[in-house]
Design an enzyme around this catalytic site. Structure first.
Site, PDB file in Angstrom:
ATOM      1  N   LYS A 121     -25.174  19.540 -34.528  1.00 20.94           N
ATOM      2  CA  LYS A 121     -24.510  20.264 -33.431  1.00 20.94           C
ATOM      3  C   LYS A 121     -24.060  19.520 -32.657  1.00 20.94           C
ATOM      4  O   LYS A 121     -24.781  18.389 -32.287  1.00 20.94           O
ATOM      5  CB  LYS A 121     -25.756  21.311 -33.035  1.00 20.94           C
ATOM      6  N   GLY A 147     -17.195  23.322 -27.817  1.00 22.83           N
ATOM      7  CA  GLY A 147     -16.268  22.728 -26.931  1.00 22.83           C
ATOM      8  C   GLY A 147     -16.872  21.520 -26.139  1.00 22.83           C
ATOM      9  O   GLY A 147     -17.962  20.993 -26.172  1.00 22.83           O
ATOM     10  N   ASP A 148     -15.948  20.598 -25.367  1.00 26.06           N
ATOM     11  CA  ASP A 148     -16.209  19.673 -24.498  1.00 26.06           C
ATOM     12  C   ASP A 148     -14.961  19.543 -23.797  1.00 26.06           C
ATOM     13  O   ASP A 148     -14.174  20.360 -23.629  1.00 26.06           O
ATOM     14  CB  ASP A 148     -16.697  18.487 -25.331  1.00 26.06           C
ATOM     15  N   THR A 189     -23.711  25.569 -19.407  1.00 26.49           N
ATOM     16  CA  THR A 189     -24.069  24.152 -18.818  1.00 26.49           C
ATOM     17  C   THR A 189     -24.243  24.232 -17.522  1.00 26.49           C
ATOM     18  O   THR A 189     -25.184  23.379 -16.866  1.00 26.49           O
ATOM     19  CB  THR A 189     -22.867  23.279 -19.494  1.00 26.49           C
ATOM     20  N   GLN A 226     -26.742  13.310 -28.110  1.00 33.52           N
ATOM     21  CA  GLN A 226     -26.934  14.765 -28.239  1.00 33.52           C
ATOM     22  C   GLN A 226     -27.989  15.028 -29.172  1.00 33.52           C
ATOM     23  O   GLN A 226     -28.683  15.899 -29.208  1.00 33.52           O
ATOM     24  CB  GLN A 226     -25.547  15.231 -29.499  1.00 33.52           C
ATOM     25  N   SER A 244     -25.361  27.563 -27.212  1.00 27.24           N
ATOM     26  CA  SER A 244     -24.631  27.502 -28.216  1.00 27.24           C
ATOM     27  C   SER A 244     -25.540  27.974 -29.376  1.00 27.24           C
ATOM     28  O   SER A 244     -25.246  28.623 -30.422  1.00 27.24           O
ATOM     29  CB  SER A 244     -24.125  26.207 -28.490  1.00 27.24           C
ATOM     30  N   LYS A 272     -30.782  15.271 -26.676  1.00 33.67           N
ATOM     31  CA  LYS A 272     -30.416  16.596 -25.977  1.00 33.67           C
ATOM     32  C   LYS A 272     -30.977  17.691 -26.532  1.00 33.67           C
ATOM     33  O   LYS A 272     -31.745  18.521 -26.321  1.00 33.67           O
ATOM     34  CB  LYS A 272     -29.054  16.446 -25.467  1.00 33.67           C
ATOM     35  N   LYS A 312     -21.238  14.898 -32.628  1.00 35.38           N
ATOM     36  CA  LYS A 312     -20.040  15.032 -31.659  1.00 35.38           C
ATOM     37  C   LYS A 312     -18.473  14.491 -32.538  1.00 35.38           C
ATOM     38  O   LYS A 312     -18.791  13.905 -33.562  1.00 35.38           O
ATOM     39  CB  LYS A 312     -19.944  13.875 -30.743  1.00 35.38           C
ATOM     40  N   ASN A 371     -15.147  23.355 -16.764  1.00 29.98           N
ATOM     41  CA  ASN A 371     -16.183  24.384 -17.393  1.00 29.98           C
ATOM     42  C   ASN A 371     -17.484  24.082 -16.651  1.00 29.98           C
ATOM     43  O   ASN A 371     -18.119  24.913 -15.937  1.00 29.98           O
ATOM     44  CB  ASN A 371     -16.271  24.461 -18.727  1.00 29.98           C
TER      45      ASN A 371
HETATM   46  P1  NDP Z   1     -13.399  20.395 -19.147  1.00 31.03           P
HETATM   47  O1  NDP Z   1     -12.383  19.585 -19.867  1.00 31.03           O
HETATM   48  O2  NDP Z   1     -13.243  21.636 -18.842  1.00 31.03           O
HETATM   49  O3  NDP Z   1     -13.379  19.662 -17.492  1.00 31.03           O
HETATM   50  C1  NDP Z   1     -13.586  18.254 -17.139  1.00 31.03           C
HETATM   51  C2  NDP Z   1     -12.973  18.074 -15.951  1.00 31.03           C
HETATM   52  O4  NDP Z   1     -13.394  16.762 -15.620  1.00 31.03           O
HETATM   53  C3  NDP Z   1     -11.691  18.232 -15.433  1.00 31.03           C
HETATM   54  O5  NDP Z   1     -11.506  18.628 -13.875  1.00 31.03           O
HETATM   55  C4  NDP Z   1     -11.058  16.825 -15.572  1.00 31.03           C
HETATM   56  O6  NDP Z   1      -9.814  16.802 -14.892  1.00 31.03           O
HETATM   57  C5  NDP Z   1     -11.975  15.934 -15.149  1.00 31.03           C
HETATM   58  N1  NDP Z   1     -12.054  14.787 -15.834  1.00 31.03           N
HETATM   59  C6  NDP Z   1     -11.841  14.478 -17.252  1.00 31.03           C
HETATM   60  N2  NDP Z   1     -11.766  13.234 -17.494  1.00 31.03           N
HETATM   61  C7  NDP Z   1     -11.911  12.570 -16.168  1.00 31.03           C
HETATM   62  C8  NDP Z   1     -11.574  11.304 -15.811  1.00 31.03           C
HETATM   63  N3  NDP Z   1     -11.689  10.361 -16.792  1.00 31.03           N
HETATM   64  N4  NDP Z   1     -11.717  11.072 -14.501  1.00 31.03           N
HETATM   65  C9  NDP Z   1     -12.008  11.909 -13.722  1.00 31.03           C
HETATM   66  N5  NDP Z   1     -11.922  13.296 -13.928  1.00 31.03           N
HETATM   67  C10 NDP Z   1     -11.907  13.736 -15.244  1.00 31.03           C
HETATM   68  O7  NDP Z   1     -14.575  19.649 -19.595  1.00 31.03           O
HETATM   69  P2  NDP Z   1     -16.120  20.270 -19.532  1.00 31.03           P
HETATM   70  O8  NDP Z   1     -16.410  20.824 -17.910  1.00 31.03           O
HETATM   71  O9  NDP Z   1     -16.627  20.944 -20.473  1.00 31.03           O
HETATM   72  O10 NDP Z   1     -16.969  18.665 -19.590  1.00 31.03           O
HETATM   73  C11 NDP Z   1     -17.354  18.053 -18.317  1.00 31.03           C
HETATM   74  C12 NDP Z   1     -18.491  17.111 -18.797  1.00 31.03           C
HETATM   75  O11 NDP Z   1     -19.590  17.712 -18.912  1.00 31.03           O
HETATM   76  C13 NDP Z   1     -18.166  16.144 -19.777  1.00 31.03           C
HETATM   77  O12 NDP Z   1     -18.996  15.132 -19.800  1.00 31.03           O
HETATM   78  C14 NDP Z   1     -18.875  16.798 -20.953  1.00 31.03           C
HETATM   79  O13 NDP Z   1     -19.254  15.944 -22.015  1.00 31.03           O
HETATM   80  C15 NDP Z   1     -20.175  17.268 -20.336  1.00 31.03           C
HETATM   81  N6  NDP Z   1     -20.653  18.604 -21.167  1.00 31.03           N
HETATM   82  C16 NDP Z   1     -20.112  19.721 -21.490  1.00 31.03           C
HETATM   83  C17 NDP Z   1     -20.698  20.703 -21.906  1.00 31.03           C
HETATM   84  C18 NDP Z   1     -19.903  22.191 -22.051  1.00 31.03           C
HETATM   85  O14 NDP Z   1     -20.660  23.196 -22.590  1.00 31.03           O
HETATM   86  N7  NDP Z   1     -18.562  22.294 -21.878  1.00 31.03           N
HETATM   87  C19 NDP Z   1     -22.071  20.642 -22.462  1.00 31.03           C
HETATM   88  C20 NDP Z   1     -22.873  19.373 -21.800  1.00 31.03           C
HETATM   89  C21 NDP Z   1     -22.095  18.443 -21.402  1.00 31.03           C
HETATM   90  P3  NDP Z   1      -8.374  17.446 -15.202  1.00 31.03           P
HETATM   91  O15 NDP Z   1      -8.580  18.849 -14.974  1.00 31.03           O
HETATM   92  O16 NDP Z   1      -7.364  16.659 -14.478  1.00 31.03           O
HETATM   93  O17 NDP Z   1      -8.346  17.150 -16.573  1.00 31.03           O
END
Ligand code: NDP
Length: 450
Positions: free
Chosen positions: A89, A164-165, A208, A110, A382, A113, A125, A239
């Site tokens: 997962k 998602g991620d 999250t 993961q 999830s 976690k 992943k 997200n």
């Molecule tokens: P999203 O794609 O929804 O959002 C990511 C955000 O981070 C966007 O605002 C994006 O900017 C910004 N971003 C991405 N890459 C960079 C970078 N290199 N430098 C600066 N800003 C950046 O992703 P999530 O919110 O889902 O994920 C965010 C983090 O949380 C990740 O590390 C992910 O692995 C982790 N995570 C997510 C989970 C989930 O359920 N979704 C679960 C556990 C962890 P822009 O809008 O300009 O692209």
């Protein structure tokens, strides 16, 4: 030389071209030695040598046709890291920076976690270097369909369940699910984070971000403090960041920053969550658009950040919530947060802090919640979606949110108690790593050499 150091040195030679993976492994292995000393069966069974190698990696070509009729080629991956305690997962990331090393770091994290959530799921992943940004819905759909032409062979509701991620939200999961169904004729809970009208779970979208705030609350409660009235810095605007901000307001705190890949917003009056949702979830626009809509918001472009620094962490706050991406908090950022009086850091993103930054937080004695514990609410929910799909039922928002809250409290308690057991009270990095590791390692020993 210690067992953990010996295994890490060998790994460094083998995967020198995968720095993020090595960083994730180093962070875990440097904390495990007390548990390895306590139970020699781990070394005898070569658990470290085995746990740092994925059980299986799939890498494939993804070819699709863009709106101009041009053929495009991307690289797709699925890393099935460890299935000792349950089916694989873990999320899918679509971002131009995706490569095998990044996905191995995420898959490795993961494992622990998922173990910490207390639910029976293994670690995986996947993703692609495809960039959904600037693509039309039809292009995203064609890409997702092409990606699934390969991926469907390797996944299943009791085999491997992606989610998602970064770059993969409800739209992408919907297209991926449709493609899976067309290819296999199976209507099963093979993906999580689905839209609500075909098997998605209420509260998964929020999980999250909400979970990270629940975790911060537990850390502060143990110190006789709370988030109420606190000013908070949040990074990211996706997200995790959006629902972290939303929950912060619900517990009486005020998020004053958000950021995206191009810049950051600071608003001393607090981030307007409804505007943020409109800009990021509906318009899929940059934060410059947010600044147009909210007159009190101050926008700083990334090009204007101080060299090598993330400007979000220079804002004086009581608590920080990194929710964007890996290595977004370096040692200077950490020192700056601490110098400005920050008392709590809870990580919504995966591996947002460098090892040196983590050491600063630990040294200072503030409440520091490492990613694999603090952001586990996403995968935990999830798993609740998988449970609902398997039972062909749907729970209410409050039911799911209540379970999420209990799971986050349970993760905090497991990490805190394990840290105490090993004489390192308050070190939730060590506590979370050992608690997550032991369950998986014991299962691997019980299942034999396979
Ligand atoms: P999203 O794609 O929804 O959002 C990511 C955000 O981070 C966007 O605002 C994006 O900017 C910004 N971003 C991405 N890459 C960079 C970078 N290199 N430098 C600066 N800003 C950046 O992703 P999530 O919110 O889902 O994920 C965010 C983090 O949380 C990740 O590390 C992910 O692995 C982790 N995570 C997510 C989970 C989930 O359920 N979704 C679960 C556990 C962890 P822009 O809008 O300009 O692209």
């Amino acid at each position: 030389m210690s067992y953990s150091q010996q295994v890490f040195d060998e790994l460094k030679g083998r995967y020198a071209d995968q720095p993020e993976f090595l960083q994730a492994v180093q962070e875990v292995l440097t904390t495990l030695q007390p548990a390895l000393d306590k139970n020699p069966a781990y070394q005898r069974n070569k658990i470290l040598e085995r746990i740092v190698e994925p059980e299986r990696i799939f890498q494939f070509r993804v070819e699709w046709v863009d709106d101009k009729g041009e053929i495009q080629v991307n690289r797709g991956y699925r890393v099935q890291f460890n299935s000792a305690i349950g089916p694989y997962k873990g999320g899918l990331r679509f971002h131009p920076t995706v490569n095998l090393g990044v996905l191995k770091f995420l898959g490795f994290e993961q494992i622990f976690k998922n173990s910490l959530t207390g639910t029976p799921i293994g670690g995986a992943k996947g993703g692609s270097d495809f960039d959904p940004k600037g693509k039309s819905d039809n292009e995203v759909m064609r890409f997702c369909q092409a990606f699934m032409v390969q991926l469907h062979r390797y996944i299943g509701a009791l085999v491997d369940v992606p989610a998602g991620d970064i770059g993969v939200g409800g739209r992408e999961i919907g297209y991926l699910y449709g493609a899976y169904k067309r290819l296999t004729t199976k209507y099963e809970g093979v993906l999580t984070g689905k839209p609500l009208n075909f098997g998605g779970s209420l509260a998964r979208t929020e999980a999250t971000g909400y979970g990270t705030v629940y975790f911060a609350q537990e850390m502060l409660k143990a110190r006789g403090e709370s988030l109420e009235g606190k000013k908070c810095a949040v990074s990211g605007a996706g997200n995790v960041a959006i629902y972290c901000c939303e929950k912060l307001y619900q517990v009486g705190a005020t998020p004053v920053t958000v950021s995206d890949s191009r810049g950051m917003i600071y608003d001393p009056n607090g981030i307007k969550v409804d505007v943020l949702k409109q800009v990021k979830e509906v318009e899929r626009a940059s934060l410059t658009r947010y600044a147009e809509l909210v007159p009190t918001a101050q926008y700083t472009a990334r090009d204007d950040y101080p060299a090598g620094r993330n400007a979000v962490w220079s804002v004086p706050v009581d608590a920080a919530f990194p929710c964007a991406t890996q290595n977004e908090v370096n040692v200077e950022d950490a020192k700056c947060l601490l110098a400005n009086g920050c008392k709590c850091v809870a990580e919504g993103a995966n591996m947002p802090s460098s090892i040196e930054a983590i050491n600063e937080f630990l040294k200072s004695g503030i409440a520091y919640g490492p990613a694999k514990a603090a952001n586990a609410g996403g995968v935990a929910t999830s798993q609740l979606e998988m449970e609902q799909n398997a039972g062909m039922t749907a729970w209410t928002f409050d039911e799911v949110d209540g379970k999420l809250h209990n799971i986050m409290t349970g993760i905090y308690n497991a990490a805190a108690e394990t840290a105490r057991e090993f004489g390192c009270e308050g070190n939730l990095v060590l506590g979370a790593n050992i608690a997550g590791f032991r369950k998986v390692a014991d299962a691997m020993i019980a299942q034999g050499v396979i």
